[in-house]
Motif scaffolding. Sequence first.
Motif, PDB file in Angstrom:
ATOM      1  N   LEU A 103      21.795  -1.462  71.102  1.00  0.00           N
ATOM      2  CA  LEU A 103      23.311  -1.895  71.248  1.00  0.00           C
ATOM      3  C   LEU A 103      23.340  -1.596  72.806  1.00  0.00           C
ATOM      4  O   LEU A 103      25.560  -1.711  73.223  1.00  0.00           O
ATOM      5  CB  LEU A 103      23.565  -0.516  70.527  1.00  0.00           C
ATOM      6  CG  LEU A 103      23.832  -0.667  69.033  1.00  0.00           C
ATOM      7  CD1 LEU A 103      25.001   0.201  68.105  1.00  0.00           C
ATOM      8  CD2 LEU A 103      24.195  -2.650  68.738  1.00  0.00           C
TER       9      LEU A 103
ATOM     10  N   PHE B 128      26.602  -7.692  67.744  1.00  0.00           N
ATOM     11  CA  PHE B 128      25.784  -7.143  66.377  1.00  0.00           C
ATOM     12  C   PHE B 128      27.919  -6.453  65.955  1.00  0.00           C
ATOM     13  O   PHE B 128      27.727  -6.679  64.865  1.00  0.00           O
ATOM     14  CB  PHE B 128      25.341  -5.218  66.758  1.00  0.00           C
ATOM     15  CG  PHE B 128      25.829  -4.042  65.722  1.00  0.00           C
ATOM     16  CD1 PHE B 128      24.874  -4.219  64.602  1.00  0.00           C
ATOM     17  CD2 PHE B 128      26.934  -3.318  65.877  1.00  0.00           C
ATOM     18  CE1 PHE B 128      24.961  -3.393  63.410  1.00  0.00           C
ATOM     19  CE2 PHE B 128      27.176  -2.388  65.348  1.00  0.00           C
ATOM     20  CZ  PHE B 128      26.128  -2.550  63.672  1.00  0.00           C
TER      21      PHE B 128
ATOM     22  N   LEU C  73      18.216  -6.583  68.181  1.00  0.00           N
ATOM     23  CA  LEU C  73      18.550  -6.129  66.684  1.00  0.00           C
ATOM     24  C   LEU C  73      18.128  -5.366  65.768  1.00  0.00           C
ATOM     25  O   LEU C  73      17.856  -5.139  64.813  1.00  0.00           O
ATOM     26  CB  LEU C  73      19.967  -6.417  66.506  1.00  0.00           C
ATOM     27  CG  LEU C  73      20.701  -6.661  68.242  1.00  0.00           C
ATOM     28  CD1 LEU C  73      21.715  -8.013  68.209  1.00  0.00           C
ATOM     29  CD2 LEU C  73      21.511  -5.242  68.201  1.00  0.00           C
TER      30      LEU C  73
ATOM     31  N   LEU D  86      25.476  -6.034  71.715  1.00  0.00           N
ATOM     32  CA  LEU D  86      26.602  -5.144  70.960  1.00  0.00           C
ATOM     33  C   LEU D  86      27.699  -5.826  71.001  1.00  0.00           C
ATOM     34  O   LEU D  86      28.387  -5.851  69.718  1.00  0.00           O
ATOM     35  CB  LEU D  86      27.372  -3.517  72.188  1.00  0.00           C
ATOM     36  CG  LEU D  86      28.215  -3.307  71.476  1.00  0.00           C
ATOM     37  CD1 LEU D  86      27.978  -2.458  71.140  1.00  0.00           C
ATOM     38  CD2 LEU D  86      29.304  -2.754  73.042  1.00  0.00           C
TER      39      LEU D  86
END
Length: 110
Positions: A13, A22, A56, A19
Motif C-alpha cells: 500500500l 486498493f 496487492l 493505494l
Amino acid sequence: MDKTQTLEALAALSQETRLDVFRLLVQVGREGMAAGEVGERLGVRQNTMSANLSVLAHAGLIRSTREGRSIRYFADMAGVQGLLGFLMENCCGGAPEMCQPVIAKLTCGC
C-alpha cells in the motif's frame, strides 16, 4: 495476520498507484472491477497495472476471478480485516471507548 504479513500489506500500500487501486476496489465493493477498467479509470498502462495488481494480490489485499478472457478484481475484505485486526490488536489499553471513533470511521463513516 502476523507481523510479516502486515509488513507485506503495508509495503504493498506504500506505493501511490497500488493505494489508488486498493481504494478503488474497496469503493466498488462486491461487484469488483475488470483489470482493464481499473487501468482505464486510473490512467495506468496495462503492464504497469498488472504488476501492481500482482503485488496487492500477493499481499492478501485483493483477490481475482477469471471471467472468460478477462480477470475481475475485488478487495479481499478478509485480508483487510486481518490487517486492521493486527494493527488494532490490544487497542487503547483496555479502554474500548477510545476505539469507538476509529470503529465508526471504518463502518462507512456512520
